[in-house]
Enzyme design. Structure first.
Site, PDB file in Angstrom:
ATOM      1  N   GLY A 155       0.714  -1.171   0.063  1.00 62.01           N
ATOM      2  CA  GLY A 155       0.029   0.010  -0.072  1.00 62.01           C
ATOM      3  C   GLY A 155       0.886   1.233  -0.024  1.00 62.01           C
ATOM      4  O   GLY A 155       2.179   1.126   0.210  1.00 62.01           O
TER       5      GLY A 155
ATOM      6  N   ASP B 190       0.492   2.549  12.239  1.00 63.02           N
ATOM      7  CA  ASP B 190       0.639   4.107  11.822  1.00 63.02           C
ATOM      8  C   ASP B 190       0.500   5.210  12.839  1.00 63.02           C
ATOM      9  O   ASP B 190      -0.316   6.043  12.799  1.00 63.02           O
ATOM     10  CB  ASP B 190      -0.112   4.452  10.661  1.00 63.02           C
ATOM     11  CG  ASP B 190       0.335   5.667   9.797  1.00 63.02           C
ATOM     12  OD1 ASP B 190       1.372   6.231  10.208  1.00 63.02           O
ATOM     13  OD2 ASP B 190      -0.338   5.849   8.839  1.00 63.02           O
TER      14      ASP B 190
ATOM     15  N   ARG C  23      -3.817  10.538  15.864  1.00 62.84           N
ATOM     16  CA  ARG C  23      -4.112  11.664  15.218  1.00 62.84           C
ATOM     17  C   ARG C  23      -4.504  11.200  13.953  1.00 62.84           C
ATOM     18  O   ARG C  23      -4.985  11.972  12.982  1.00 62.84           O
ATOM     19  CB  ARG C  23      -2.925  12.790  15.066  1.00 62.84           C
ATOM     20  CG  ARG C  23      -2.445  13.357  16.283  1.00 62.84           C
ATOM     21  CD  ARG C  23      -1.433  14.545  15.761  1.00 62.84           C
ATOM     22  NE  ARG C  23      -1.791  15.468  14.856  1.00 62.84           N
ATOM     23  CZ  ARG C  23      -1.348  15.508  13.641  1.00 62.84           C
ATOM     24  NH1 ARG C  23      -0.743  14.740  13.252  1.00 62.84           N
ATOM     25  NH2 ARG C  23      -1.946  16.524  12.934  1.00 62.84           N
TER      26      ARG C  23
END
Length: 500
Positions: free
Chosen positions: A23, A157, A138
């Site tokens: 990805g 992530d 976030r």
């Protein structure tokens, strides 16, 4: 995969064979490699070439150490290693999660309510663990929740791509799942922001669309941002979703951060309460933190929250310098780096006085005496207990012969008292409902549901003990109101109706 750019070339890594592209995102590419020794498939996340500089590499190494610490959490992707490729690009070697991520699944599969509740509790534990380590994610969204080979959700992530030097703080966000404060100038982030995004993610899994997406309407970025800022949440429209769950998600996505669940743990416990009310097994909420006493938490919620100790790992520090990682810091304002870290503690000018007992430990003879006294006392207590059991054996009823008898499960957290005196007053085309909070506490809000005969039901949350709504043209207007505590617990509903 991002349509805005072509993926970068995979780096040549000694000891690894490149297999395929997994990805691409705005700041990094993820490739599948075959590690030669030990032999296994791994996912390698590589930052883009144009974002690499000396300062970034140092920041990347620091964040990789933190990620490695967090990755021991069962719902955070495991990090195997971090290094710099021969072409100068930093990379992370991570656990390969072969199953489709939740961003792929929600577009093609229907999630059941029990599954969403379970993975919501598990990811809430991961987010709480990150917050206590001083890290804000976030960018929580379905695509950033991978699924391991054992079908366990795993968050990935943690803002590493944003730490690649992107100067635009807003470039690190995903609009459909971002809180209103992310669109301010300057943008803001806090633990409440991650709570919003996690709730928006769970809503997406249940609805099959993002929370502020209007089916059949205009859903441009501008439209979504406007609805997010106004808190204009589209109805979930699933009859199998309990009202209590809708209320929890709506509270977590309140436009005002102070009215959301105070922590990710509070949000996770609210989801656990929904599980208990639905007679489902309560999913454990795993939190890694050495600042809390596990026994203390077990007494509070019957073991539904599992606390495990964590210490800060610095490969360059001596054993004496290693200490526990500080708790999370709520951050706001413009953020250059998506990962929020606590500053290093400065060395104290005057060290605290030493504990006098520490300089003079008990001698060997004192310890032996203490053991002897305690052993004698224990023998005496056991002797008394045996005598008492022998005397009372004849007077006790025989144990139940029912072989299927089980120990009752711990009772769920106590509900707060429901609002009282829910009354309505009609004035023209509107009706004003008021009620009374019998046991007010700081942070109390009220969740109401109003269903008119000629319109869709309205579910919303207010801080005051009143609300003005459009009168039901069918002759009677009725409302259901419940109290919601700051920790996510809610009362039963109280109904109020008015004619006219």
């Amino acid at each position: 995969m991002s349509p805005k750019r072509a993926p970068s070339a995979p780096p040549a890594l000694p000891g690894y064979d490149y297999l395929s592209l997994l990805g691409s995102g705005g700041f990094a590419d993820v490739f599948l490699y075959q590690q030669l020794l030990p032999s296994r498939k791994v996912a390698v996340k590589v930052l883009l070439p144009d974002a690499v500089n000396r300062e970034l590499i140092e920041n990347f190494r620091h964040e990789a150490n933190v990620m490695a610490q967090l990755s021991t959490h069962p719902s955070i992707v495991t990090i195997y290693g971090a290094a710099v490729a021969p072409d100068g690009r930093p990379y992370l070697e991570m656990e390969y999660c072969p199953r489709p991520n939740l961003g792929v699944r929600y577009r093609r599969d229907r999630f059941s309510v029990p599954e969403v509740l379970a993975l919501g509790v598990q990811i809430a534990g991961a987010v709480e663990t990150a917050h206590r380590a001083g890290i804000l994610h976030r960018d929580i969204k379905p695509a950033n929740i991978l699924v391991t080979a054992y079908n366990r959700p795993a968050l990935t992530d943690f803002g590493i791509a944003t730490s690649a030097g992107g100067a635009d703080d807003s470039s690190g966000m995903s609009i459909p799942w971002s809180p209103p404060e992310a669109f301010l100038e300057p943008p803001g982030s806090s633990p409440a922001s991650d709570v919003f995004s996690l709730a928006a993610t769970l809503f997406t899994l249940l609805a099959g669309r993002t929370p502020f997406e209007l089916p059949g309407g205009s859903n441009t970025s501008v439209d979504l941002i406007d609805r997010i800022q106004r808190g204009d949440l589209a109805p979930l429209a699933r009859h199998d979703v309990p009202q209590r769950l809708e209320a929890v998600l709506a509270a977590a996505m309140d436009p005002e951060p102070s009215r959301r669940h105070r922590t990710a743990m509070a949000f996770g416990r609210a989801l656990q309460q929904v599980e208990a009310e639905m007679a489902l097994p309560v999913t454990p909420l795993d939190v890694l933190d050495d600042a809390l006493d596990a026994e203390e938490v077990d007494e509070e919620d019957g073991g539904a929250t599992r606390i495990r100790g964590v210490v800060s790992i610095d490969p360059h520090a001596s054993d004496a310098a290693r200490g526990p990682m500080p708790g999370a810091a709520a951050a706001s304002g413009a953020l250059v780096d998506a990962t929020i870290r606590r500053p290093q503690r400065a060395a104290a000018a005057d060290p605290a006085p030493a504990d006098p007992e520490a300089d003079h430990p008990p001698t060997r003879s004192r310890r032996a005496t203490l053991v002897t006294v305690l052993g004698s006392a224990l023998v005496a207590v056991l002797g008394i207990a045996i005598v008492w059991l022998a005397l009372s054996a004849g007077t006790q009823p025989p144990p139940s012969a029912n072989p299927t008898q089980t120990v009752a499960a711990p009772a769920p957290l106590q509900r707060p008292v429901a609002p009282i005196n829910v009354v309505g007053a009609v004035e023209g085309d509107t009706v004003t409902f008021t009620w009374t909070n019998a046991q007010p506490q700081p942070g109390d809000t009220f969740q109401y549901r109003y269903e008119r005969s000629d319109a869709d039901p309205v579910t919303a949350q207010v801080a005051q003990e009143s609300v003005v709504l459009e009168r039901d043209g069918d002759g009677e207007s009725c409302i259901l109101v419940r109290l919601v505590r700051e920790d996510g617990r809610s009362s039963n509903d109280t109904e109020g109706c008015v004619s006219g």
